[in-house]
Design a protein around this motif. Structure first.
Motif, PDB file in Angstrom:
ATOM      1  N   ASP A   1       1.342 -10.509 -10.031  1.00  0.00           N
ATOM      2  CA  ASP A   1       0.386  -9.544 -10.572  1.00  0.00           C
ATOM      3  C   ASP A   1      -0.207  -8.702  -9.440  1.00  0.00           C
ATOM      4  OD1 ASP A   1      -1.352  -8.113 -12.076  1.00  0.00           O
ATOM      5  OD2 ASP A   1      -2.629  -9.789 -12.685  1.00  0.00           O
ATOM      6  N   THR A   2       0.622  -7.846  -8.906  1.00  0.00           N
ATOM      7  CA  THR A   2       0.201  -6.935  -7.840  1.00  0.00           C
ATOM      8  C   THR A   2       1.044  -5.670  -7.966  1.00  0.00           C
ATOM      9  OG1 THR A   2      -0.099  -6.727  -5.441  1.00  0.00           O
ATOM     10  CG2 THR A   2       1.796  -8.005  -6.185  1.00  0.00           C
ATOM     11  N   SER A   3       1.106  -4.898  -6.920  1.00  0.00           N
ATOM     12  CA  SER A   3       1.844  -3.632  -7.001  1.00  0.00           C
ATOM     13  C   SER A   3       3.340  -3.834  -6.796  1.00  0.00           C
ATOM     14  CB  SER A   3       1.321  -2.655  -5.945  1.00  0.00           C
ATOM     15  OG  SER A   3       1.610  -3.143  -4.643  1.00  0.00           O
TER      16      SER A   3
ATOM     17  N   PRO B   1       0.553  -1.062 -10.265  1.00  0.00           N
ATOM     18  CA  PRO B   1       0.434  -2.493 -10.572  1.00  0.00           C
ATOM     19  C   PRO B   1       1.379  -2.875 -11.701  1.00  0.00           C
ATOM     20  CG  PRO B   1      -1.462  -1.283 -11.439  1.00  0.00           C
ATOM     21  CD  PRO B   1      -0.662  -0.301 -10.639  1.00  0.00           C
TER      22      PRO B   1
END
Length: 533
Positions: A406-408, A448
Motif C-alpha cells: 500500500d504505497t506508490s 498510490p
C-alpha cells in the motif's frame, strides 16, 4: 567490541542515574520529614537552611536525573529492539515458505511487532527496576542503620519479605494468567484473516461466523488484560501491606531514637514504596516477557528447508537451467520424476492437475525447497552447490498473488532495487507493458496503488509485479499462473509482453499454467503427474 562496550557504558550510565534519581526521591521525602520535625521545635531559621536547600535540590535533581536515565536506558533498549527485529525477520526469511508451519499472518505480525516490543520491557521494566530498587534500598537501609541499628534491621527484613512475597505471589498468579500474548496473537490472526477475506466471507454467507470467531478472540484478549490488572492490584497490595507493617514495627520500637530523627526512620519504608512498586510491576510482566521471548525463539528453532553448502561454488555466467529426473513435494515426493532444459532466452511451459506440485517445483527451482530426488543445475552447476541467495539472484519468481504494498508504484518497484533511478524504473515498466498506463495516471510513478493494489486492475497488478521482477535483473523468470483471475483479452496481452522478454539475448521463461490458451503458445510443454499412491 567497541559497539558492545559503548552500549554497556550507556547502560551503566543509565543505571547510575536511575539509582541517583531514586535516591533523590528518597532524600526528598526523608529531608522533608526531618525538616518538618525540626521546624516544630522552632529553632532559628538558619538551622533549617541546609534542609531547605536539600529539599529543593532533591526535588529538582529527581526530575533531571530521571529524564537522563530514561534517555540512556531507552537508547540501549531501542537499539536491542532493532537488532531483535532484524533477527526475527532473518529467521522468517530463513525458514519461509516451508518452515512457517501453522503460523497465521496475524500471529506472525503479533510476534514481529508486539513480542519484540515486549522484549524491550525485559530491560526497561523488569531488570532495571530490580537493579535500581535494590541499590536504592541498600542505601536507605544503610542510612537508617547508621541512625539506629535495630530500625535498619527491621527495614532490611521488610525488604526481604516484600521481595519474596512479590517473587512468589505475583509471579505465581501472573504465570496462571500469562496467556495475554497468545490471546493477542489469536486476535490479530482472526482480525487479519477476516480483513483479507472480507469480500469472500460476505459472498459465501460466512461473515457472521467470522464475526463470532473474532468476538470470541476479543473476549479472550479482554480476559487476559483483566487478569493482568488483577495481578497489578495484588502486587500493589503486597507492597502497601509490607510497608505499613514495617512502619508499625518501627513506630513500636522507636523509643530510643533521637526525636528529631524519628520522622526520618518512620518514613523510610514509605520512601521505598516507589522502588517496591517497580518490583511488583516487573514481576507482573515477567511471565509475559518470558512468553514473548519463547515465541520469538520458536521462530529461530523452526527447521530450515534448505541450507547453504559449506564451500559454495561461484555462480556461473551461464543461465541454462536443467532439471534432471527431479521429484518434489512438501512432506515427501508428490510428482513423478520430471526432466527438462531451458536454454538462455528459451521458453517452456509446465502444467498438470491441481495439487500435482507445479508451484512446489517452482519453489525447488529457486531453492526455497529441496528436491527429493534428481538434480537441478544452473549453468552446469548444481543449485545445491550454490548459495540460495545466488540462485535467487539469477532466478526470479512471480506468483499469481504476489504482494503489492500500500504505497506508490515507485516504491513498489524499488523493493527490487532501492537505488534504481527514474530511467531504470520506466524501462522496467515499459518492458512489462505498464508504462503507458502509468504515464496516463495523474501522479505517474507516485500514484498510490492502495491496499493489496486495490486501485489497479488485475492486469496492472500483474504487470507491476512483473516490472519489479525485471528491475531485479533476474535472467530466468518462473511465472506461476500469471494470467490467473484475468479476462481473456487481458491475459492474451500480458502473455504477449511476457513472451517478448525471451529470445536471443533475452530472459529464459518457465511458465506454470493450466490455461489451454497459455499452453498453446509454447512449443515445449512439460506435464507433471502425481506419484502412484
Amino acid at each position: 567490541m567497541s559497539r558492545t562496550y559503548s552500549r554497556r557504558t550507556r547502560l551503566g550510565f543509565g543505571l547510575a542515574t536511575g539509582v541517583a534519581a531514586q535516591l533523590a526521591a528518597v532524600g526528598l521525602l526523608l529531608a522533608s520529614a526531618w525538616l518538618i520535625v525540626r521546624a516544630a521545635e522552632q529553632p532559628p531559621v538558619l538551622y533549617l537552611m541546609v534542609a531547605i536547600v536539600s529539599v529543593r535540590f532533591f526535588g529538582i535533581s529527581r526530575s533531571v536525573l530521571r529524564y537522563v536515565e530514561r534517555l540512556a536506558t531507552h537508547d540501549v533498549a531501542l537499539a536491542d529492539a532493532v537488532e531483535q527485529r532484524v533477527a526475527t525477520y532473518t529467521d522468517l526469511d530463513r525458514v519461509a515458505p516451508a518452515g512457517l508451519g501453522d503460523l497465521r499472518r496475524g500471529d506472525l505480525v503479533s510476534r514481529v511487532v508486539a513480542d519484540v516490543a515486549r522484549l524491550q520491557d525485559r530491560l526497561l521494566r523488569l531488570r532495571i527496576p530490580w537493579w535500581v530498587g535494590l541499590a536504592a534500598t541498600a542505601v536507605v537501609v544503610g542510612v537508617v542503620a547508621a541512625i539506629d541499628l535495630r530500625s535498619g534491621l527491621v527495614i532490611a527484613v521488610g525488604v526481604a519479605v516484600c521481595a519474596l512475597a512479590l517473587g512468589r505471589a505475583v509471579a505465581l498468579v501472573g504465570a496462571s494468567r500469562s496467556g495475554r500474548s497468545e490471546a493477542q496473537g489469536r486476535l490479530s490472526a482472526e482480525v487479519a484473516a477476516s480483513a483479507v477475506a472480507a469480500r469472500e466471507l460476505v459472498a459465501f454467507g460466512a461473515a457472521d461466523r467470522a464475526r463470532e470467531t473474532a468476538a470470541s478472540a476479543t473476549r479472550d484478549a479482554q480476559s487476559a488484560q483483566s487478569g493482568g490488572a488483577s495481578v497489578a492490584g495484588l502486587g500493589s497490595a503486597v507492597v502497601l501491606a509490607v510497608a505499613g507493617l514495617t512502619v508499625a514495627v518501627l513506630a513500636a520500637w522507636s523509643g530510643g531514637v533521637d526525636p528529631v530523627l524519628v520522622g526520618v526512620v518512620l518514613l523510610a519504608p514509605i520512601a521505598l514504596i516507589e522502588p517496591w512498586d517497580g518490583w511488583s510491576e516487573a514481576e507482573r510482566l515477567r511471565p509475559e516477557v518470558t512468553a514473548a521471548a519463547a515465541r520469538l525463539a520458536a521462530l529461530g528453532d523452526l527447521p530450515q528447508p534448505v541450507t547453504d553448502p559449506g564451500s559454495p561454488r561461484t555462480l556461473p555466467t551461464s543461465s541454462v537451467l536443467v532439471v534432471d529426473e527431479v521429484t518434489v513435494g512438501w512432506d515427501g515426493p508428490v510428482t513423478r520424476p520430471v526432466s527438462f532444459k531451458v536454454d538462455e532466452g528459451g521458453t517452456i511451459a509446465v502444467t498438470g492437475p491441481s495439487g500435482v506440485g507445479k508451484s512446489t517445483l517452482a519453489y525447488a527451482l529457486l531453492r526455497l525447497l529441496p528436491a527429493w530426488h534428481g538434480a537441478i543445475t544452473l549453468g552446469g552447476v548444481g543449485t545445491s552447490e550454490l548459495t540460495a541467495a545466488d540462485v535467487r539472484s539469477r532466478i526470479g519468481y512471480l506468483g499469481q498473488d504476489d504482494a503489492v504494498f500500500d504505497t506508490s508504484i515507485r516504491e513498489n518497484l524499488r523493493i527490487a532495487d532501492p537505488d534504481a533511478d527514474e530511467q531504470r524504473l520506466r524501462a522496467a515498466l515499459d518492458a512489462a507493458g505498464l508504462l503507458t498506463a502509468v504515464d496516463a495516471m495523474p501522479q505517474g510513478l507516485d500514484t498510490p496503488v492502495g491496499e493489496h493494489g486495490g486501485r489497479l486492475s488485475g492486469g496492472e497488478r500483474q504487470r507491476l509485479c512483473l516490472a519489479r521482477l525485471l528491475l531485479a535483473d533476474h535472467r530466468v523468470l518462473v511465472l506461476d499462473e500469471p494470467t490467473e483471475h484475468l479476462d481473456a483479452p487481458t491475459a492474451a496481452a500480458l502473455m504477449d509482453d511476457v513472451l517478448a522478454l525471451a529470445g536471443p539475448g533475452g530472459r529464459s521463461l518457465v511458465v506454470i499454467s493450466h490455461s489451454p490458451a497459455v499452453l498453446s503458445r509454447f512449443d515445449d510443454v512439460v506435464r507433471l503427474s502425481r506419484v502412484d499412491p
